[in-house]
Each structure stands twice: as C-alpha cells, then as structure tokens.
Design a protein around this motif. Sequence first.
Motif, short mmCIF file in Angstrom:
data_model
loop_
_atom_site.label_atom_id
_atom_site.label_comp_id
_atom_site.label_asym_id
_atom_site.label_seq_id
_atom_site.Cartn_x
_atom_site.Cartn_y
_atom_site.Cartn_z
N GLY A 1 51.46 8.84 -60.64
CA GLY A 1 51.33 9.57 -61.89
C GLY A 1 52.31 9.08 -62.94
N LEU A 2 53.52 8.78 -62.51
CA LEU A 2 54.54 8.29 -63.45
C LEU A 2 54.19 6.89 -63.96
CD1 LEU A 2 57.76 9.50 -61.57
CD2 LEU A 2 56.84 10.43 -63.71
N TRP A 3 53.70 6.03 -63.06
CA TRP A 3 53.28 4.69 -63.51
C TRP A 3 52.16 4.82 -64.54
CZ3 TRP A 3 56.34 0.85 -63.00
CH2 TRP A 3 57.08 0.62 -61.83
N LYS A 4 51.22 5.73 -64.28
CA LYS A 4 50.10 5.91 -65.21
C LYS A 4 50.60 6.38 -66.56
CE LYS A 4 45.60 8.20 -65.59
NZ LYS A 4 44.63 9.11 -64.91
N MET A 5 51.56 7.31 -66.56
CA MET A 5 52.13 7.79 -67.81
C MET A 5 52.87 6.68 -68.56
SD MET A 5 53.55 11.52 -66.55
CE MET A 5 54.25 11.93 -68.16
N SER A 6 53.38 5.73 -67.81
CA SER A 6 54.13 4.63 -68.44
C SER A 6 53.20 3.51 -68.93
CB SER A 6 55.14 4.04 -67.45
OG SER A 6 54.48 3.29 -66.44
N HIS A 7 51.89 3.68 -68.68
CA HIS A 7 50.89 2.67 -69.05
C HIS A 7 51.23 1.32 -68.43
CE1 HIS A 7 49.18 5.54 -71.86
NE2 HIS A 7 50.38 5.73 -72.40
N THR A 8 51.71 1.40 -67.19
CA THR A 8 52.07 0.19 -66.45
C THR A 8 51.34 0.19 -65.11
OG1 THR A 8 54.29 0.21 -67.43
CG2 THR A 8 53.98 -1.13 -65.45
N ALA B 1 62.47 4.32 -67.35
CA ALA B 1 63.10 3.74 -66.16
C ALA B 1 62.11 2.86 -65.40
CB ALA B 1 63.64 4.85 -65.27
N LEU B 2 60.89 3.36 -65.20
CA LEU B 2 59.89 2.57 -64.49
C LEU B 2 59.48 1.34 -65.29
CD1 LEU B 2 57.53 5.25 -62.86
CD2 LEU B 2 59.34 3.90 -61.79
N ARG B 3 59.36 1.48 -66.59
CA ARG B 3 59.03 0.31 -67.42
C ARG B 3 60.10 -0.77 -67.30
NH1 ARG B 3 57.27 3.80 -72.74
NH2 ARG B 3 55.08 4.15 -72.17
N ARG B 4 61.35 -0.36 -67.20
CA ARG B 4 62.42 -1.35 -67.06
C ARG B 4 62.34 -2.06 -65.71
NH1 ARG B 4 68.10 0.74 -69.80
NH2 ARG B 4 67.25 1.17 -71.87
N ILE B 5 61.99 -1.31 -64.66
CA ILE B 5 61.84 -1.93 -63.33
C ILE B 5 60.73 -2.98 -63.40
CG2 ILE B 5 61.08 -1.52 -60.96
CD1 ILE B 5 62.50 1.20 -61.12
N ALA B 6 59.59 -2.60 -63.98
CA ALA B 6 58.47 -3.54 -64.07
C ALA B 6 58.83 -4.73 -64.97
CB ALA B 6 57.24 -2.82 -64.62
N GLY B 7 59.52 -4.45 -66.09
CA GLY B 7 59.88 -5.52 -67.02
C GLY B 7 60.81 -6.54 -66.40
N HIS B 8 61.68 -6.10 -65.51
CA HIS B 8 62.60 -7.01 -64.83
C HIS B 8 62.01 -7.55 -63.52
CE1 HIS B 8 65.51 -5.22 -67.61
NE2 HIS B 8 66.36 -6.19 -67.29
N ALA B 9 60.80 -7.12 -63.18
CA ALA B 9 60.19 -7.49 -61.89
C ALA B 9 61.19 -7.23 -60.76
CB ALA B 9 59.73 -8.95 -61.89
N ALA B 10 61.89 -6.10 -60.87
CA ALA B 10 62.89 -5.73 -59.85
C ALA B 10 62.17 -5.13 -58.65
CB ALA B 10 63.88 -4.72 -60.44
#
Length: 286
Positions: free
Chosen positions: A160-167, A134-143
């Motif tokens: 912590g979640l961003w870190k786990m997403s490698h983003t 979910a977070l990767r999709r937010i970052a990918g869409h620059a939402a």
Amino acid sequence: MINRLFRSSIRLLIVTILLTAGNSVAETVQKQTIRLATTTSTDNSGLLADILPTFTEATGYPVHVIAVGTGKALRMGRDGDVDLVLVHARAAEDRFVSEGHGVKRYGVMYNDFVLVGPTDDPAGISQAEDAITALRRIAGHAASFISRGDDSGTHKKELGLWKMSHTKPAGEWYLEVGQGMGKVLQIASEMDAYTLTDRGTWLAYQAKSPLKIVFERDPLLFNPYGIIAVNPKHYPDINHDGANALIKWLISPDGQERIGNFRIGKNQLFTPSADAGEFASFDQPR
C-alpha cells in the motif's frame, strides 16, 4: 458404634470431595481446544506466550496458536480450519466480515510499523518527511530492501505504501522472500538491507540485529489489530463458544491490562485499544 459411624461418614465425605474435584478436572480437560490463526508478529514478539496461559487457567480452554501471515490466517478462517483470527489488515478484516466469513470484528490493540536499515542509512531515509518519501529514497538509491512477500498484514501495508508513492519496486535491489517477520529481519541483517517491520517484532529481535530504526512515527504507519470469530453458520462444528470466550477475555479489563503490561525491557510492545462498550454488551443478544 458411634465411632464407626463417624469414621464411615468422614470416609464418605472424603470420597465425595475427591469425586467432585475429579469431575471438575475432567470438565476442564474436556474443553475443546481453541484454534487461533494469527500473525507472526503476535507470536514472534512473545505476547501470546505471555498472556494466553492466564486465559487457559481462568477458563479451562487450551489455545492452539497458528502463526501465519494475515492473508493466510483469513483464508484459514474462510475455510473453517480455525475458530477465530487475530490479524492486522483492516480492509481485509472488514471484507472477511462483510462476506459472511466472520461474525464481528473487535479491536484489541495497536502498535506501529517502522523502517529499519543499515546504521549508515545509505538512502538517507532518516531525513525523509514521511514514509512515502522514505520509500522513494530507497528506490531512488536502489538500496537493498527485503519484502516479506507473503500476503501478511505487514506485506499488505508495504504494498500500500509503495502504491501511494507511485513507485513499483523491482530489480535486484528488491527481494521478496515469502517469510515471516523474524526471518525477514534475519535476512535483512545479513544483507545490510532495509525492511518494514512492526515495532513489536523489532523490539523482540533488535538485540540480535546490526540494523537500527531509520524511520518511524508517521501516522501512515499506524498498525491496529482486530479479532474475529469464524461464522458458525458456515461451520457448525467449530469451537464458537471457545472463540467467544477468548475474544471476551482479550477485550476485558483483565486481558487489556495484560496486553498493556507486556514489555521487553522498558518498552511496551502493544497498546490496548478495545472498546469498553463492546465488552459490556458482549453477552447481550446481537
């Protein structure tokens, strides 16, 4: 003569009762206020305002609630500015105790985090298989995403979640505001943006927001709360007796029932999670 003696005895009895009652009231008033540093979620949700008057009535201890982020609450405990902390960042709580700032952590309750966002969900995170995606999709869409940016338990969870997403969230789409959860939800609503919030605060604010829950129910979003008395060995003047009284009440069957019964509409905001064994042994030497 007998009547006069009888009336004198009655007057003496009344005076004695009034003096005794007056002393009891004075003793209650003289109990030192408990300073509780806690997260904005326990305050914004309305939980503490609902249950603490019962504790004060039962024990005579007034409670002064200081609602800040978990990081600041723990710093206040470390500096001896409060008597105990009620927070939700387990790693930081365990470190607080292991470093000697707190006596012992007691589990109190839990809820979970949810991702809220625009009703049209432009990043499509409602279809994500987990919170990381979910977070990767937010970052990918620059939402647009609003971060608390305040070292709170929610902020720690988000990072912590961003870190786990490698983003690494950065850019115009990612805004850190350094505010409590209620204010963050207001800003996210005004900007039609995504944000991470605890479910309790969301339920308290959802009627005022055009946003909706767009992702939930991932085990990674589990959100436990713990309570810790500040170590009196470092700060002998703190209200340790009051802190222990509040901890014992919150993990008691009565306190746990009141936490579980707190609702907004039909929604239960927090699930009690105290260990009955810890309550039973609370007054035993430790």
